[in-house]
Scaffold this active site. Structure first.
Site, PDB file in Angstrom:
ATOM      1  N   HIS A   1      52.712  24.732  54.551  1.00 30.82           N
ATOM      2  CA  HIS A   1      53.479  25.915  54.143  1.00 30.82           C
ATOM      3  C   HIS A   1      54.034  26.688  55.341  1.00 30.82           C
ATOM      4  O   HIS A   1      55.162  27.165  55.304  1.00 30.82           O
ATOM      5  CB  HIS A   1      52.633  26.802  53.221  1.00 30.82           C
ATOM      6  CG  HIS A   1      52.387  26.159  51.891  1.00 30.82           C
ATOM      7  ND1 HIS A   1      51.128  25.976  51.363  1.00 30.82           N
ATOM      8  CD2 HIS A   1      53.259  25.599  50.997  1.00 30.82           C
ATOM      9  CE1 HIS A   1      51.230  25.350  50.191  1.00 30.82           C
ATOM     10  NE2 HIS A   1      52.506  25.107  49.956  1.00 30.82           N
TER      11      HIS A   1
ATOM     12  N   GLY B   1      66.479  22.922  39.257  1.00 27.60           N
ATOM     13  CA  GLY B   1      67.032  23.410  40.524  1.00 27.60           C
ATOM     14  C   GLY B   1      68.533  23.199  40.650  1.00 27.60           C
ATOM     15  O   GLY B   1      69.258  24.053  41.176  1.00 27.60           O
TER      16      GLY B   1
ATOM     17  N   ASP C   1      60.883  22.618  48.399  1.00 25.69           N
ATOM     18  CA  ASP C   1      59.439  22.362  48.428  1.00 25.69           C
ATOM     19  C   ASP C   1      59.094  21.412  47.283  1.00 25.69           C
ATOM     20  O   ASP C   1      58.421  21.774  46.327  1.00 25.69           O
ATOM     21  CB  ASP C   1      58.705  23.705  48.284  1.00 25.69           C
ATOM     22  CG  ASP C   1      57.212  23.572  48.503  1.00 25.69           C
ATOM     23  OD1 ASP C   1      56.745  22.471  48.854  1.00 25.69           O
ATOM     24  OD2 ASP C   1      56.505  24.574  48.308  1.00 25.69           O
TER      25      ASP C   1
END
Ligand code: AG3
Length: 276
Positions: free
Chosen positions: A60, A136, A153
């Site tokens: 991350h 998306g 991600d």
């Protein structure tokens, strides 16, 4: 004791000892939470390890901070995928950020992460964050010329995630960035997933003028060596000297100024894959 194995390839597996497991089926995939002995809670989607409490910081931090620091003043940030919230949490460390949009197709990933991975999903209720349960690709079409940073991600390029690795998709990403915009994608393992990696780099390079690859070492992902591809049309991403002062302000355990300064240093064999 139970063991869980992710089959990294047909010939290689990665196994962890597990105290207990919870399994749910969403309309998109099988979602599993494992309480592992060595890595804490682990999130697994369709058999692929997505994150663990013990090593999630590496992925991350390395996904979010390089593009955020390369941007001169990131205010509007979009994460596609990333329903566990780890990337959102890191983005919010940057004081310039005004809004973070999270576009996740599978609402159940968010629910499960809120329940079982509180340290990762901790910032999903931050007032700067807006969550969209949507595909998306469609989401991007509705928001042209808007974001400063877009972060992909996603999971591996199979099933629902496959479209997220095509030049058609990256073109939409480009159109949703405003001036000075930067995008980054997780682009798999150069060792065990050379084809995925090469493909992602090639597709991104079709769309963006400036493209750079950097690596991080993530023990629970295939081979441990993981790649990220950052790209922009109007920012010289190679100039990592310029905003390096901002790196020190971040609370991180992996990303640091020495990594940022030589972000694009790559082993020879990885350079050769990209030049092929
Ligand atoms: N997304 C990248 C996971 C890829 C792992 N691949 C695998 N295990 N074969 C992670 C999402 C975390 N926010």
């Amino acid at each position: 004791m139970i063991w869980f194995t992710e089959h990294w390839t047909e010939n290689v597996g990665f196994s962890v000892k597990v105290n207990w497991a919870k399994r749910v089926k969403s309309p998109y995939q099988e979602i599993v939470i494992l309480d592992t002995v060595e890595f804490g809670k682990m999130l697994v989607l369709d058999g692929l390890v997505q994150t663990t409490e013990r090593d999630e910081f590496i992925y991350h931090e390395m996904l979010a901070h390089p593009p955020m620091v390369l941007h001169k003043n990131p205010e509007r940030v979009l994460v596609i995928g990333g329903g566990d919230g780890g990337t959102v949490r890191e983005i919010l460390q940057h004081p310039s950020v005004k809004e973070v949009h999270l576009c996740e197709i599978d609402e159940m990933v968010i629910q499960v992460s809120r329940e079982y991975l509180p340290s990762i999903s901790s910032q999903l209720d931050n007032p700067k964050v807006k969550i969209f349960i949507q595909d998306g690709s469609k989401f991007l079409e509705e928001r042209q010329n808007y974001y400063d940073v877009i972060i992909m991600d996603s999971s591996d390029p199979v099933g629902a995630s496959q479209v997220l690795f095509s030049s058609e998709f990256y073109t939409k990403v480009k159109n949703s960035l405003r001036e000075g915009g930067i995008m980054v994608a997780q682009t798999e393992s150069p060792i065990l997933q050379e084809e995925y990696f090469k493909n992602a780099y090639r597709e991104i390079s079709k769309v963006f003028k400036n493209v750079g690859v950097y690596l991080a070492y993530i023990p629970t992902y295939p081979s441990g060596m993981w790649s990220f591809t950052v790209a922009s049309n109007d920012v010289n991403i190679r100039d990592t000297g310029k905003n390096v002062g901002r790196v020190k302000e971040l609370k991180t355990k992996y990303f640091c100024d020495s990594i940022y300064n030589c972000l694009f240093a790559l082993p020879k064999f990885v350079q050769q894959i990209l030049n092929k």
